[in-house]
Design a protein around this motif. Structure first.
Motif, PDB file in Angstrom:
ATOM      1  N   ALA A  29       0.830  -1.210   0.000  1.00 55.68           N
ATOM      2  CA  ALA A  29       0.000   0.000   0.000  1.00 55.68           C
ATOM      3  C   ALA A  29       0.860   1.254   0.000  1.00 55.68           C
ATOM      4  O   ALA A  29       2.020   1.236   0.414  1.00 55.68           O
ATOM      5  CB  ALA A  29      -0.921   0.002   1.222  1.00 55.68           C
ATOM      6  N   HIS A  30       0.263   2.335  -0.471  1.00 53.62           N
ATOM      7  CA  HIS A  30       0.913   3.648  -0.419  1.00 53.62           C
ATOM      8  C   HIS A  30       0.212   4.487   0.651  1.00 53.62           C
ATOM      9  O   HIS A  30      -1.015   4.488   0.740  1.00 53.62           O
ATOM     10  CB  HIS A  30       0.831   4.340  -1.776  1.00 53.62           C
ATOM     11  CG  HIS A  30       1.530   5.655  -1.817  1.00 53.62           C
ATOM     12  ND1 HIS A  30       2.827   5.823  -1.356  1.00 53.62           N
ATOM     13  CD2 HIS A  30       1.125   6.886  -2.229  1.00 53.62           C
ATOM     14  CE1 HIS A  30       3.184   7.080  -1.500  1.00 53.62           C
ATOM     15  NE2 HIS A  30       2.167   7.757  -2.025  1.00 53.62           N
ATOM     16  N   HIS A  31       1.010   5.195   1.478  1.00 51.38           N
ATOM     17  CA  HIS A  31       0.492   5.898   2.653  1.00 51.38           C
ATOM     18  C   HIS A  31       0.729   7.395   2.556  1.00 51.38           C
ATOM     19  O   HIS A  31       1.678   7.858   1.907  1.00 51.38           O
ATOM     20  CB  HIS A  31       1.187   5.381   3.918  1.00 51.38           C
ATOM     21  CG  HIS A  31       0.899   3.950   4.220  1.00 51.38           C
ATOM     22  ND1 HIS A  31       0.180   3.554   5.327  1.00 51.38           N
ATOM     23  CD2 HIS A  31       1.247   2.808   3.566  1.00 51.38           C
ATOM     24  CE1 HIS A  31       0.089   2.235   5.340  1.00 51.38           C
ATOM     25  NE2 HIS A  31       0.727   1.762   4.281  1.00 51.38           N
ATOM     26  N   GLY A  32      -0.127   8.173   3.234  1.00 55.64           N
ATOM     27  CA  GLY A  32       0.042   9.610   3.280  1.00 55.64           C
ATOM     28  C   GLY A  32      -0.786  10.231   4.392  1.00 55.64           C
ATOM     29  O   GLY A  32      -1.518   9.533   5.107  1.00 55.64           O
ATOM     30  N   ILE A  33      -0.663  11.534   4.544  1.00 58.30           N
ATOM     31  CA  ILE A  33      -1.404  12.290   5.563  1.00 58.30           C
ATOM     32  C   ILE A  33      -2.390  13.224   4.875  1.00 58.30           C
ATOM     33  O   ILE A  33      -1.988  14.071   4.059  1.00 58.30           O
ATOM     34  CB  ILE A  33      -0.450  13.115   6.459  1.00 58.30           C
ATOM     35  CG1 ILE A  33       0.530  12.194   7.187  1.00 58.30           C
ATOM     36  CG2 ILE A  33      -1.256  13.954   7.449  1.00 58.30           C
ATOM     37  CD1 ILE A  33      -0.104  11.250   8.194  1.00 58.30           C
ATOM     38  N   GLY A  38      -9.198  18.354   0.374  1.00 59.36           N
ATOM     39  CA  GLY A  38      -9.024  17.324  -0.645  1.00 59.36           C
ATOM     40  C   GLY A  38      -7.591  17.017  -1.004  1.00 59.36           C
ATOM     41  O   GLY A  38      -7.334  16.415  -2.063  1.00 59.36           O
ATOM     42  N   MET A  39      -6.623  17.380  -0.149  1.00 55.82           N
ATOM     43  CA  MET A  39      -5.208  17.209  -0.460  1.00 55.82           C
ATOM     44  C   MET A  39      -4.511  16.272   0.518  1.00 55.82           C
ATOM     45  O   MET A  39      -4.886  16.166   1.694  1.00 55.82           O
ATOM     46  CB  MET A  39      -4.496  18.562  -0.462  1.00 55.82           C
ATOM     47  CG  MET A  39      -5.085  19.583  -1.443  1.00 55.82           C
ATOM     48  SD  MET A  39      -5.067  19.044  -3.173  1.00 55.82           S
ATOM     49  CE  MET A  39      -3.302  19.125  -3.538  1.00 55.82           C
ATOM     50  N   VAL A  40      -3.476  15.605   0.028  1.00 54.03           N
ATOM     51  CA  VAL A  40      -2.701  14.623   0.802  1.00 54.03           C
ATOM     52  C   VAL A  40      -1.216  14.944   0.656  1.00 54.03           C
ATOM     53  O   VAL A  40      -0.736  15.222  -0.451  1.00 54.03           O
ATOM     54  CB  VAL A  40      -2.951  13.187   0.286  1.00 54.03           C
ATOM     55  CG1 VAL A  40      -2.203  12.166   1.150  1.00 54.03           C
ATOM     56  CG2 VAL A  40      -4.440  12.868   0.257  1.00 54.03           C
ATOM     57  N   ILE A  41      -0.484  14.923   1.764  1.00 55.70           N
ATOM     58  CA  ILE A  41       0.971  15.032   1.729  1.00 55.70           C
ATOM     59  C   ILE A  41       1.524  13.624   1.903  1.00 55.70           C
ATOM     60  O   ILE A  41       1.168  12.914   2.845  1.00 55.70           O
ATOM     61  CB  ILE A  41       1.501  15.965   2.833  1.00 55.70           C
ATOM     62  CG1 ILE A  41       1.049  17.405   2.548  1.00 55.70           C
ATOM     63  CG2 ILE A  41       3.023  15.910   2.921  1.00 55.70           C
ATOM     64  CD1 ILE A  41       1.474  18.413   3.613  1.00 55.70           C
ATOM     65  N   HIS A  42       2.383  13.230   0.981  1.00 57.37           N
ATOM     66  CA  HIS A  42       2.923  11.859   1.038  1.00 57.37           C
ATOM     67  C   HIS A  42       4.355  11.839   0.525  1.00 57.37           C
ATOM     68  O   HIS A  42       4.831  12.798  -0.089  1.00 57.37           O
ATOM     69  CB  HIS A  42       2.029  10.895   0.237  1.00 57.37           C
ATOM     70  CG  HIS A  42       1.785  11.294  -1.187  1.00 57.37           C
ATOM     71  ND1 HIS A  42       2.161  10.516  -2.262  1.00 57.37           N
ATOM     72  CD2 HIS A  42       1.183  12.388  -1.730  1.00 57.37           C
ATOM     73  CE1 HIS A  42       1.800  11.102  -3.395  1.00 57.37           C
ATOM     74  NE2 HIS A  42       1.204  12.246  -3.095  1.00 57.37           N
TER      75      HIS A  42
END
Length: 255
Positions: A29-33, A38-42
């Protein structure tokens, strides 16, 4: 919070949530915050460079960078060649996959019941403002050199949520995915030949028990070599510089 699935609807997301999406037939899996709007920092590595080994694995393991399908996202543009800490919309982060929520401060029983690693941890999450501060700070300053084994996207997200780092040279990182693979390998490798004489049910019980113990002991929530490191000191100690627009840090550019 279910044992069978951590799937969540995007409408349920809150800033500071640790999210992930399975890739390549649910192998990893790929993970992020999630940071809101609607945005994710990864944390990612450019397409075709996932493992950094220069082998076929770089093509097989394509988990981090949003792919370029020809229809560029109006918010993100083409991010397929970026690496480092980047900011993407949820759709680009998911890259066609489903959305899942990583759980924190779970009970030991729940942790063991979730046999698949990379979905939860016994460690507690810090407050939302601390999580968002770390994620945004690392977006501007980088998270060191990407390494699929001990400094990957899950390691990044767990650090943002907890501020915990493993402080030994033998560390396998904070990634539950890799810990589960290591625990599975260790369980099989430690099964003596005499176990082969057991009936299948007994062998399965022994191997599964060793696997569960291995996963539990490697979780960052119980490890004795995990320490809280302020994000500012992390960046200073690791020598990473401010990121350029291409996603690399100044320190990496100068090398």
């Amino acid at each position: 919070m279910g044992v069978l699935s951590n799937m969540i609807d995007e409408k349920e997301l809150k800033p500071g949530d640790h999210i992930y999406s399975w890739r390549t037939a649910y192998l990893y899996a790929h993970h992020g915050i999630y940071v809101g709007d609607g945005m994710v920092i990864h944390y990612t590595r450019a397409a075709g460079q996932e493992t950094g080994t220069g082998t076929f694995l770089d093509r097989l393991l394509f988990s981090s960078s949003p792919s370029n399908t020809g229809n560029l996202c109006e918010r993100c543009g083409d991010q397929s060649e970026l690496h480092g800490v980047i900011r993407s919309c949820v759709n680009c982060f998911l890259d066609g996959g489903h959305l899942y929520l990583f759980h924190y401060a779970v009970s030991p029983a729940f942790f063991v019941a979730k046999a698949r690693g990379g979905t939860c941890t016994l460690a507690a999450s810090d407050a939302q403002d601390a999580v968002l501060h770390r994620a945004n700070y690392l977006l501007n300053n980088g998270f060191g050199t990407y390494n699929i084994f001990n400094n990957n996207c899950e390691d990044f997200a767990i650090y943002c949520k907890t501020g915990l780092l493993i402080k030994t040279s033998f560390s396998g990182g904070r990634s539950g995915q890799l810990s589960s693979f290591a625990a599975g390998f260790g369980a099989l490798a430690s099964s003596h030949l005499r176990f082969l004489a057991m009936n299948p049910a007994g062998l399965a019980l022994v191997v599964s028990s060793m696997y569960s113990v291995g996963r539990y002991l490697s979780d960052i929530g119980v490890r004795g070599d995990a320490f809280k490191i302020p994000v500012e000191r992390l960046v200073t100690q690791s020598g990473v510089g401010r990121q350029t627009e291409e996603g690399t840090t100044e320190a990496e550019t100068q090398q």
